[in-house]
Write a protein that holds these residues in place. Structure first.
Motif, PDB file in Angstrom:
ATOM      1  N   PHE A 129      11.634  28.548   3.570  1.00  0.00           N
ATOM      2  CA  PHE A 129      10.894  29.901   3.032  1.00  0.00           C
ATOM      3  C   PHE A 129       9.505  30.579   3.601  1.00  0.00           C
ATOM      4  CE2 PHE A 129      13.749  28.545  -0.404  1.00  0.00           C
ATOM      5  CZ  PHE A 129      14.551  29.752  -0.700  1.00  0.00           C
ATOM      6  N   LYS A 133       8.227  26.294   2.046  1.00  0.00           N
ATOM      7  CA  LYS A 133       9.030  25.425   1.328  1.00  0.00           C
ATOM      8  C   LYS A 133      10.486  25.311   1.944  1.00  0.00           C
ATOM      9  CE  LYS A 133       6.576  25.918  -3.087  1.00  0.00           C
ATOM     10  NZ  LYS A 133       6.624  26.402  -4.535  1.00  0.00           N
ATOM     11  N   VAL A 135      14.656  25.492   2.379  1.00  0.00           N
ATOM     12  CA  VAL A 135      15.886  25.842   1.592  1.00  0.00           C
ATOM     13  C   VAL A 135      16.585  24.760   1.059  1.00  0.00           C
ATOM     14  CG1 VAL A 135      17.731  27.356   1.572  1.00  0.00           C
ATOM     15  CG2 VAL A 135      15.675  28.025   2.773  1.00  0.00           C
ATOM     16  N   THR A 136      16.883  24.501  -0.328  1.00  0.00           N
ATOM     17  CA  THR A 136      17.538  23.373  -0.559  1.00  0.00           C
ATOM     18  C   THR A 136      18.766  23.909  -1.709  1.00  0.00           C
ATOM     19  OG1 THR A 136      16.307  23.377  -2.898  1.00  0.00           O
ATOM     20  CG2 THR A 136      15.328  22.255  -0.989  1.00  0.00           C
ATOM     21  N   ASP A 139      17.994  25.944  -4.824  1.00  0.00           N
ATOM     22  CA  ASP A 139      17.626  27.140  -4.395  1.00  0.00           C
ATOM     23  C   ASP A 139      19.285  27.804  -4.528  1.00  0.00           C
ATOM     24  OD1 ASP A 139      14.699  26.843  -4.118  1.00  0.00           O
ATOM     25  OD2 ASP A 139      15.320  26.135  -1.956  1.00  0.00           O
ATOM     26  N   TYR A 142      20.611  27.899  -8.181  1.00  0.00           N
ATOM     27  CA  TYR A 142      19.903  28.909  -8.789  1.00  0.00           C
ATOM     28  C   TYR A 142      20.315  30.233  -8.460  1.00  0.00           C
ATOM     29  CZ  TYR A 142      16.091  31.822 -10.448  1.00  0.00           C
ATOM     30  OH  TYR A 142      15.425  32.763 -11.150  1.00  0.00           O
ATOM     31  N   SER A 143      20.530  30.420  -7.159  1.00  0.00           N
ATOM     32  CA  SER A 143      20.713  32.025  -6.814  1.00  0.00           C
ATOM     33  C   SER A 143      22.051  32.362  -7.377  1.00  0.00           C
ATOM     34  CB  SER A 143      20.604  32.264  -5.274  1.00  0.00           C
ATOM     35  OG  SER A 143      19.208  31.502  -4.674  1.00  0.00           O
ATOM     36  N   ILE A 198      20.155  34.255  -1.060  1.00  0.00           N
ATOM     37  CA  ILE A 198      19.575  32.747  -1.591  1.00  0.00           C
ATOM     38  C   ILE A 198      17.943  33.139  -1.672  1.00  0.00           C
ATOM     39  CG2 ILE A 198      19.161  30.413  -1.142  1.00  0.00           C
ATOM     40  CD1 ILE A 198      22.036  31.512  -1.625  1.00  0.00           C
ATOM     41  N   GLN A 200      14.526  31.566  -3.961  1.00  0.00           N
ATOM     42  CA  GLN A 200      13.987  30.371  -4.511  1.00  0.00           C
ATOM     43  C   GLN A 200      14.219  29.949  -5.742  1.00  0.00           C
ATOM     44  OE1 GLN A 200       9.394  30.390  -3.462  1.00  0.00           O
ATOM     45  NE2 GLN A 200       9.815  29.141  -1.755  1.00  0.00           N
ATOM     46  N   ASP A 201      14.398  28.656  -6.003  1.00  0.00           N
ATOM     47  CA  ASP A 201      14.592  28.276  -7.412  1.00  0.00           C
ATOM     48  C   ASP A 201      13.629  28.479  -8.507  1.00  0.00           C
ATOM     49  OD1 ASP A 201      15.572  26.738  -9.541  1.00  0.00           O
ATOM     50  OD2 ASP A 201      14.957  24.656  -8.823  1.00  0.00           O
ATOM     51  N   SER A 213      13.770  33.854   2.904  1.00  0.00           N
ATOM     52  CA  SER A 213      13.847  32.697   4.030  1.00  0.00           C
ATOM     53  C   SER A 213      14.470  33.753   5.324  1.00  0.00           C
ATOM     54  CB  SER A 213      14.850  31.621   3.749  1.00  0.00           C
ATOM     55  OG  SER A 213      16.114  32.088   3.637  1.00  0.00           O
TER      56      SER A 213
END
Length: 531
Positions: A129, A133, A135-136, A139, A142-143, A198, A200-201, A213
């Motif tokens: 991002f 951080k 991208v996991t 994330d 959550y998205s 996507i 962030q969480d 991102s």
């Protein structure tokens, strides 16, 4: 193993044509790639011949129609082209659509289904991002769960319907197991769907300092006026050539073309055919035509008279002079259709013969159906370019077979809602989407936007069989069978495919010229540069 073979192993069902579209974009809604009539021919990448070596630096200003003070940078709320373009610059999706509307990878590095096609394992590429951080999987989940919130009006919610998000889980920091409610061979289309960005969480606010991102990071946002973004140097697909990108709101087409001609912007979105034709050979700007971007059709309600009789539907197919409609309603900015959606897209049944006007055959079918002196009402509206012109042209064409078509003007504000269930015949338009999505959203018994009321249990069963078929060749054969049915007796009289027209400054290079609007390379500002 070759690179292309390796990618086919990692992305089952990915066609060579779709992969090349992605590779071209990486080298260089929607997508753009088309030969600009006054610009250079494209070569398969986003840059056309003669565009030269990309240069770094500068700011590009892009004019779009906007949404006024209600505009937002929330990528899950966007509905307008301006929203989609800004979201593409700031955020990423797991996949996007290539030039032929096949899904190509973005944040997803690989995807693989189980044998039953109801579980898909997705591996994320190493991306970060704007705040550094990574991208996991958290994330991603959550998205998707945010988009699927039943209490929110997120446009992509229906696209994610096949996923059981309660059962889906992260299996590692960069791996996700998506559990589906039923076998879904075209699950990559879900990941590529409009608005499935996507974030962030835990992210909730997006208009003050959104963190994505995507290839550009946030600088400023004035709803209904301007959005300024700056290059994201650590983007996984390479840093943009530009230093900055500004989206400028200009709701009137005349304002967009005048700003381009006056040097206030370098990119003007959504120009009308007359404007494009007027400036194609002027030399001051470049006109870019995005072929096959908008299906143009008449929708016949197949569940009510007179179109519940397939002979009447076939007669109407034969009444249309498609070339005359394209020339008159689209000012020639398009090509003829063959009563099927998705010309040039993955799975399109281009082997079917082109239907031509046949007034005598139409009269014969109408006599057999007992509808020799048929009178119908054709609903239209100024809601879309060419609608009123197409209605008038078709009225005159139908009169040659003794059919009376009464044209009824509808409200621009409520037209799409009104024609979904009311009336019997209407003007219809659709933007680019995969053929599978067109079928699932508009042609199944339980489809929520079924404007033709086409309902056939055998057709539904063919679609379910296709979605349960892992082998692409076998799946393509099933889609061809469905399209043969639609070509013979469906409710969409698809008379043309309109060009999407853009204007660019002569100094702007690298604009894609080979694919429909709304695909990967459409509004692809991370790959353009100023000469």
């Amino acid at each position: 193993m070759t690179e292309s073979a390796d990618r086919h192993d990692r992305f089952p069902g990915l066609r060579r044509r779709g992969f090349l579209a992605a590779a071209g974009g990486a080298a260089g809604f929607g997508a753009l790639a088309l030969a600009g009539c006054s610009g250079p021919e494209a070569t398969g990448s986003t840059a056309g011949k003669g565009d030269g070596t990309p240069r770094r630096g500068g700011r590009v200003r892009a004019a779009f129609a906007g949404g006024g003070a209600s505009e937002t940078l929330d990528p899950h709320l966007g509905n307008l082209f301006a929203d989609a373009a800004r979201s593409k610059a700031l955020f990423d999706k797991l996949a996007d659509y290539g030039a032929d509307l096949a899904a190509v990878p973005r944040l997803a590095e690989a995807w693989e289904p189980n044998a039953g096609l109801d579980r898909w394992n997705v591996t994320l590429r190493q991306a970060q991002f704007h705040d550094g951080k990574p991208v996991t999987a958290a994330d991603v989940l959550y998205s998707y769960r945010r988009i699927a919130d039943p209490d929110k009006a997120y446009r992509a919610r229906a696209s994610l319907e096949p996923i059981d998000l309660r059962a889906s889980r992260a299996t590692g920091e960069r791996t996700v197991e998506f559990v589906l409610k039923r076998p879904t061979a075209e699950f990559p289309n879900v990941m590529a769907a409009f608005g499935t960005y996507i974030v962030q969480d835990g992210a909730t606010g997006f208009d003050r300092a959104p963190i994505g991102s995507g290839p550009f990071r946030f600088v400023s946002f004035a709803p209904g006026r301007s959005t300024v973004l700056r290059r994201h140097d650590a983007h996984w697909d390479g840093a943009p050539h530009l230093d900055e990108l500004e989206f400028v709101v200009a709701n009137e087409e005349s304002a967009r073309i005048n700003a381009l001609l006056g040097g206030q912007v370098e990119y003007a979105h959504e120009l009308n055919p007359a404007t494009g034709r007027a400036h194609e050979k002027s030399g001051g700007i470049t006109i870019v035509r995005l072929r096959n971007s908008a299906m143009q059709a008449f929708a016949m309600k197949t569940d009510r008279p007179p179109f519940d009789d397939p002979r009447v539907r076939e007669a109407f197919f034969l009444l249309a002079d498609r070339e005359e409609l394209v020339k008159g309603a689209l000012s020639g900015a398009g090509e003829t259709g063959n009563d099927l959606f998705g010309k040039g897209y993955e799975y399109y049944a281009d082997e079917l013969p082109q239907r031509e006007q046949d007034i005598d055959r139409a009269r014969h079918l109408l006599r057999k159906a007992g509808a020799e002196k048929l009178r119908v009402t054709l609903d239209t509206s100024a809601v879309a370019a060419g609608f009123t012109e197409a209605a008038g042209i078709f009225r005159d064409q139908a009169a040659r077979a003794g059919v009376t078509v009464d044209v009824r003007m509808g409200s621009k504000d409520s037209y799409w809602k009104d024609i979904l269930d009311s009336g019997t015949l209407c003007c219809y338009r659709s933007g680019a989407m995969p053929i599978e999505s067109h079928i699932s959203q508009r042609l199944l018994t339980d489809s929520t936007t079924n404007a033709t009321k086409w309902q056939d249990k055998n057709f539904d069963a063919l679609y379910r069989q296709a979605q349960s078929t892992r082998d692409r060749t076998a799946r393509a054969a099933l889609y061809t069978r469905m399209q043969r049915r639609l070509h013979a007796e469906g409710g969409f009289l698809v008379w043309g495919f309109g060009d999407w027209i853009l204007g660019t400054a002569s100094s702007l290079r690298g604009v894609a010229r080979e694919a429909p609007a709304n695909t990967l390379d459409w509004a692809r500002f991370d790959k353009v540069w100023l000469a």
